[in-house]
Design a protein around this motif. Sequence first.
Motif, PDB file in Angstrom:
ATOM      1  N   LYS A  45     -22.671  18.433 -15.165  1.00 25.26           N
ATOM      2  CA  LYS A  45     -21.749  18.452 -16.349  1.00 25.26           C
ATOM      3  C   LYS A  45     -21.649  17.371 -17.289  1.00 25.26           C
ATOM      4  O   LYS A  45     -20.884  16.455 -16.646  1.00 25.26           O
ATOM      5  CB  LYS A  45     -20.371  19.402 -16.381  1.00 25.26           C
ATOM      6  CG  LYS A  45     -19.690  19.787 -17.171  1.00 25.26           C
ATOM      7  CD  LYS A  45     -18.693  20.392 -16.860  1.00 25.26           C
ATOM      8  CE  LYS A  45     -18.863  21.924 -16.635  1.00 25.26           C
ATOM      9  NZ  LYS A  45     -17.626  22.820 -16.328  1.00 25.26           N
ATOM     10  N   LEU A  46     -22.006  17.132 -18.338  1.00 22.57           N
ATOM     11  CA  LEU A  46     -21.875  16.147 -19.116  1.00 22.57           C
ATOM     12  C   LEU A  46     -21.004  16.571 -20.541  1.00 22.57           C
ATOM     13  O   LEU A  46     -21.572  17.088 -21.143  1.00 22.57           O
ATOM     14  CB  LEU A  46     -23.309  15.369 -19.466  1.00 22.57           C
ATOM     15  CG  LEU A  46     -23.966  14.988 -18.265  1.00 22.57           C
ATOM     16  CD1 LEU A  46     -25.344  14.495 -18.661  1.00 22.57           C
ATOM     17  CD2 LEU A  46     -23.300  13.813 -17.180  1.00 22.57           C
ATOM     18  N   ASN A  47     -20.039  15.785 -20.608  1.00 22.93           N
ATOM     19  CA  ASN A  47     -19.095  16.017 -21.843  1.00 22.93           C
ATOM     20  C   ASN A  47     -18.767  17.507 -22.022  1.00 22.93           C
ATOM     21  O   ASN A  47     -18.946  18.108 -23.315  1.00 22.93           O
ATOM     22  CB  ASN A  47     -19.747  15.582 -23.305  1.00 22.93           C
ATOM     23  CG  ASN A  47     -19.855  14.282 -23.129  1.00 22.93           C
ATOM     24  OD1 ASN A  47     -19.056  13.153 -22.541  1.00 22.93           O
ATOM     25  ND2 ASN A  47     -21.090  13.441 -23.497  1.00 22.93           N
ATOM     26  N   GLY A  48     -18.664  18.361 -20.824  1.00 23.84           N
ATOM     27  CA  GLY A  48     -18.283  19.734 -20.872  1.00 23.84           C
ATOM     28  C   GLY A  48     -19.581  20.682 -21.067  1.00 23.84           C
ATOM     29  O   GLY A  48     -19.328  21.836 -21.139  1.00 23.84           O
ATOM     30  N   ILE A  49     -20.717  19.949 -21.203  1.00 21.17           N
ATOM     31  CA  ILE A  49     -21.835  20.808 -21.296  1.00 21.17           C
ATOM     32  C   ILE A  49     -22.768  20.653 -19.884  1.00 21.17           C
ATOM     33  O   ILE A  49     -23.194  19.494 -19.767  1.00 21.17           O
ATOM     34  CB  ILE A  49     -22.823  20.692 -22.434  1.00 21.17           C
ATOM     35  CG1 ILE A  49     -21.789  20.620 -23.602  1.00 21.17           C
ATOM     36  CG2 ILE A  49     -24.066  21.074 -22.616  1.00 21.17           C
ATOM     37  CD1 ILE A  49     -22.226  20.408 -24.904  1.00 21.17           C
ATOM     38  N   LYS A  50     -23.240  21.852 -19.302  1.00 24.50           N
ATOM     39  CA  LYS A  50     -24.234  21.532 -18.060  1.00 24.50           C
ATOM     40  C   LYS A  50     -25.555  21.415 -18.752  1.00 24.50           C
ATOM     41  O   LYS A  50     -26.361  22.139 -19.460  1.00 24.50           O
ATOM     42  CB  LYS A  50     -24.347  23.065 -17.521  1.00 24.50           C
ATOM     43  CG  LYS A  50     -23.022  23.050 -16.542  1.00 24.50           C
ATOM     44  CD  LYS A  50     -23.253  24.369 -15.558  1.00 24.50           C
ATOM     45  CE  LYS A  50     -22.090  24.265 -14.591  1.00 24.50           C
ATOM     46  NZ  LYS A  50     -22.274  25.364 -13.654  1.00 24.50           N
ATOM     47  N   ARG A  51     -26.271  20.031 -18.390  1.00 21.27           N
ATOM     48  CA  ARG A  51     -27.634  19.832 -18.703  1.00 21.27           C
ATOM     49  C   ARG A  51     -28.410  19.426 -17.575  1.00 21.27           C
ATOM     50  O   ARG A  51     -27.926  19.278 -16.515  1.00 21.27           O
ATOM     51  CB  ARG A  51     -27.426  18.318 -19.483  1.00 21.27           C
ATOM     52  CG  ARG A  51     -26.767  18.550 -20.851  1.00 21.27           C
ATOM     53  CD  ARG A  51     -26.739  17.121 -21.683  1.00 21.27           C
ATOM     54  NE  ARG A  51     -25.999  17.403 -22.913  1.00 21.27           N
ATOM     55  CZ  ARG A  51     -26.918  17.980 -24.037  1.00 21.27           C
ATOM     56  NH1 ARG A  51     -28.054  18.328 -23.907  1.00 21.27           N
ATOM     57  NH2 ARG A  51     -26.273  18.181 -25.263  1.00 21.27           N
ATOM     58  N   ILE A  52     -29.727  19.601 -17.807  1.00 22.16           N
ATOM     59  CA  ILE A  52     -30.680  19.484 -16.858  1.00 22.16           C
ATOM     60  C   ILE A  52     -30.982  17.868 -16.527  1.00 22.16           C
ATOM     61  O   ILE A  52     -31.205  17.086 -17.505  1.00 22.16           O
ATOM     62  CB  ILE A  52     -31.998  20.154 -17.294  1.00 22.16           C
ATOM     63  CG1 ILE A  52     -31.833  21.450 -17.933  1.00 22.16           C
ATOM     64  CG2 ILE A  52     -33.046  20.093 -16.251  1.00 22.16           C
ATOM     65  CD1 ILE A  52     -31.154  22.525 -16.676  1.00 22.16           C
ATOM     66  N   LEU A  53     -30.600  17.557 -15.083  1.00 23.74           N
ATOM     67  CA  LEU A  53     -30.962  16.234 -14.704  1.00 23.74           C
ATOM     68  C   LEU A  53     -32.079  15.945 -14.212  1.00 23.74           C
ATOM     69  O   LEU A  53     -32.964  14.996 -14.293  1.00 23.74           O
ATOM     70  CB  LEU A  53     -29.867  15.758 -13.795  1.00 23.74           C
ATOM     71  CG  LEU A  53     -28.541  15.604 -14.356  1.00 23.74           C
ATOM     72  CD1 LEU A  53     -27.669  14.925 -13.396  1.00 23.74           C
ATOM     73  CD2 LEU A  53     -28.498  14.734 -15.547  1.00 23.74           C
ATOM     74  N   ALA A  71     -28.174  26.477 -20.889  1.00 29.20           N
ATOM     75  CA  ALA A  71     -28.452  27.917 -21.707  1.00 29.20           C
ATOM     76  C   ALA A  71     -29.789  27.483 -22.379  1.00 29.20           C
ATOM     77  O   ALA A  71     -30.525  28.870 -22.359  1.00 29.20           O
ATOM     78  CB  ALA A  71     -27.354  27.688 -22.916  1.00 29.20           C
ATOM     79  N   ASP A  72     -30.431  26.605 -22.813  1.00 30.86           N
ATOM     80  CA  ASP A  72     -31.607  26.449 -23.371  1.00 30.86           C
ATOM     81  C   ASP A  72     -32.671  26.683 -22.499  1.00 30.86           C
ATOM     82  O   ASP A  72     -33.747  27.358 -22.549  1.00 30.86           O
ATOM     83  CB  ASP A  72     -31.827  25.240 -23.967  1.00 30.86           C
ATOM     84  CG  ASP A  72     -31.240  25.150 -25.265  1.00 30.86           C
ATOM     85  OD1 ASP A  72     -30.571  25.952 -25.904  1.00 30.86           O
ATOM     86  OD2 ASP A  72     -30.617  23.824 -25.849  1.00 30.86           O
ATOM     87  N   LYS A  74     -32.360  28.210 -19.434  1.00 28.93           N
ATOM     88  CA  LYS A  74     -32.222  29.985 -19.231  1.00 28.93           C
ATOM     89  C   LYS A  74     -33.156  30.709 -20.184  1.00 28.93           C
ATOM     90  O   LYS A  74     -33.690  31.921 -19.757  1.00 28.93           O
ATOM     91  CB  LYS A  74     -30.765  30.283 -18.762  1.00 28.93           C
ATOM     92  CG  LYS A  74     -30.377  29.542 -17.515  1.00 28.93           C
ATOM     93  CD  LYS A  74     -30.704  30.134 -16.291  1.00 28.93           C
ATOM     94  CE  LYS A  74     -30.286  31.448 -15.975  1.00 28.93           C
ATOM     95  NZ  LYS A  74     -30.991  31.886 -14.625  1.00 28.93           N
ATOM     96  N   ALA A  75     -32.890  30.178 -21.108  1.00 23.61           N
ATOM     97  CA  ALA A  75     -33.636  30.982 -22.463  1.00 23.61           C
ATOM     98  C   ALA A  75     -35.290  30.983 -22.443  1.00 23.61           C
ATOM     99  O   ALA A  75     -35.755  31.981 -22.484  1.00 23.61           O
ATOM    100  CB  ALA A  75     -33.085  30.578 -23.796  1.00 23.61           C
ATOM    101  N   LEU A  76     -35.732  29.732 -21.934  1.00 26.35           N
ATOM    102  CA  LEU A  76     -37.108  29.674 -21.773  1.00 26.35           C
ATOM    103  C   LEU A  76     -37.542  30.327 -20.471  1.00 26.35           C
ATOM    104  O   LEU A  76     -38.487  30.981 -20.497  1.00 26.35           O
ATOM    105  CB  LEU A  76     -37.556  28.104 -21.610  1.00 26.35           C
ATOM    106  CG  LEU A  76     -37.333  27.333 -22.968  1.00 26.35           C
ATOM    107  CD1 LEU A  76     -37.313  25.941 -22.928  1.00 26.35           C
ATOM    108  CD2 LEU A  76     -38.230  27.956 -24.021  1.00 26.35           C
ATOM    109  N   PHE A  77     -36.712  30.366 -19.352  1.00 27.13           N
ATOM    110  CA  PHE A  77     -37.219  31.043 -18.264  1.00 27.13           C
ATOM    111  C   PHE A  77     -35.828  31.300 -17.358  1.00 27.13           C
ATOM    112  O   PHE A  77     -35.317  30.760 -16.755  1.00 27.13           O
ATOM    113  CB  PHE A  77     -38.023  30.113 -17.339  1.00 27.13           C
ATOM    114  CG  PHE A  77     -38.570  30.518 -16.174  1.00 27.13           C
ATOM    115  CD1 PHE A  77     -39.602  31.338 -15.936  1.00 27.13           C
ATOM    116  CD2 PHE A  77     -38.170  30.082 -14.657  1.00 27.13           C
ATOM    117  CE1 PHE A  77     -40.142  32.015 -15.110  1.00 27.13           C
ATOM    118  CE2 PHE A  77     -38.596  30.737 -13.583  1.00 27.13           C
ATOM    119  CZ  PHE A  77     -39.942  31.677 -13.957  1.00 27.13           C
TER     120      PHE A  77
END
Length: 541
Positions: A45-53, A71-72, A74-77
Motif C-alpha cells: 500500500k503506497l499513499n493509500g493505494i495498493k500497487r504491484i511491486l 484494481a487494474d 485484477k481487471a486484466l487477469f
Amino acid sequence: MKRIISLWLPTFATDRLNQTKIKTKYKTTVNEKENREFPLVTTQKLNGIKRILAVSNAAKLKGIKTGYTLADAKALFPELLIEKADYINDLKTLETLVMAFQRYSPWTAIDLNETNLLGSLVGSGSIWIDITGCAHLYDGEHSLVKDLYNYCLKIGYQARIGLADTPGAAWAVARFNNVQSTIIPPQSQKEALAHYPIVALRLDPITTEKLHNLGLNQIGDIYNMPRAPLTSRFGLVLLQRLDQILGLENEPISPCRPKHQHIARISFPEPIGNKQDIKFALDKLLMELCKVLEKNNLGARLLKLSIFRVDNTHINIKAGTSQPSRDPEHLAFLFQEKLDTVDAGFGIEVLILKAIEISKSSINQFSIYRRTNQKSNTNIAKLIDRLSGRLGVQNVIRFYPVESHIPEQANKAVSAINNTKVSNSWTNTSKFLNNCHLKRPLELLSQPLPIDVIASIPDGPPIMFIWRRQKHKVINSEGPERIAPEWWRPRKFLSNSMPFVPKERDYYKLEDHEGNRYWVYCNGNYSKQKITKWYLHGFFS
C-alpha cells in the motif's frame, strides 16, 4: 586482476513465494499445462493505494507490470494470485543464498546498492561473488558461469549473470544485456560499456534526468568530456561511478561472514561399520563439543549427527532437549536407539556433529535445603528428552496456562521439548494466575456433559442432579461464580480450539452424599420463557 560476478535475480520475490508458500496455498487454481509458474504478484500500500511491486514471469505474460494498481491488475487477469510484500523473509532468503553460493567462492555478499531506479528492479535480489583465483576449479569462467546459472534454475530462481573486472561493470551487463549471462574479457570494460545507457552507472534519478536533458544518453558520451565542468555541475558522484565501473577507483565488497558454528568432526583412515565403533566415535565427538559449549557457557537444544558413507551418501540423525544441556552421557543416550537402526552400507568414513540450536546455560548452584528438588527437576528434563526421542516430539506434551477466564481456554498443549515458544508469555500469565484466587477442579472435562438438575428455587444451587442415570444428592454447595464471555477478543482471531462463548455461565461447587465434589454450571440468566440447561464440567480431588 579481480574478477567479479553480479548475480541478478529479477523475479526473486515471486520465485521465493512460488516454491514455498504458494504451491501449498493454491493447489487447485493453477493450470500447470499452460504455464509451470504461478501468475503471482506482490503488493504494497503506497499513499493509500495498493500497487504491484513484484511480478512473476507468468503474470507478465498476462500484461501485468510493476507499478500497476491492484484494481487494474485484477481487471486484466481476475484469477491473479496476490501476496503482500515480505521484505524480512526476502532478506533472510538472500542471506541463505549468499552462504549457498560460497561453493563458487568464499567471497560472497548481498548487493546493498540494489536500487529501484528501474521498474523491473522492484522485487529483485542481487548478490556479489568474487571469483578471483577460483575459475580454474570449474575449468574456466564460462564453465563456472554456466554451472552457476544451472544451479539457480535448479533451486527455483531465474537469474542473469554479469562477469567483469569491476563490480560496476558486472552490475551493468547483468541488467542491460537481455541474455542469460555476459562475460567481459579482462581490461575490456571501457569498450564493452561505451554503448550502455547512462543509468547503468547506478546514478540517482535526478542526475540521470539532467544528463538526458544535456543529450548524454550513453556511458561513452562522457568518456572524453572535461572532468572539471562535470564535477561542478553534477558533483563527485558521477565521476566516482565512472571511475569505479572502469576500474580507475577501487570499489570494495565486504564479504558475508558465516556465523560461528559449533561443530565436531572426525574422519577415519579406514571405513568403519561396527555399531560399537560408531558409538565410541560419537562419544568422542560429544566430549569435544561439550567442552566447547561449557567454555562459552552454552548448552545444546538440538543436535544433528551427519554420517557420511563411502558410497557418497549420508544420513542425518537429530536429537533435541527440553533444556540446554552439555552432558555427554545424557546426549549420547538420546542418540543410542537411533544409532541401532543405522545402515553403515560399505562403511562410514566421516562423522560430523553439529549443534543446530544453542542457548545460554547457567551453572546450577544447588542449595543445601532444596538440593533434592533441584536434582529432581533435572531428572524430569532428562526423562522428557528420552521420551521425546523414543515416542516422537509431538507425542510428549505439557500444558501451559493461558490468560483467559474461560476454563476450557485457560491452558494449551505444547510439545514438552519445545518449551521456548511460550517462555516469553509465561511472565504475564504467571501474574494473571497470582491475581486469580479462584479454585479450579483438578480434572476438567474437554467437553461439558449435560445433566438433569433439581433446585429449590429456579436460579439457586441444585439440591440433586442426575448424571449417567445415577442420582447424586447434594449436601454442600458453593457459588455461584459467574464467568462472562470474553467480549474483548475479536472473533476473527478465534479458532476451533478457542471458540467464542456466547452466554454467561454460573458455576457451582457441589458435594454429594458420598463425598464426591463436582463443578457444574448453568447457561445464561434465569427466564420463564427458556429452560435452564445444566452441565457438568469437572471434578475436584
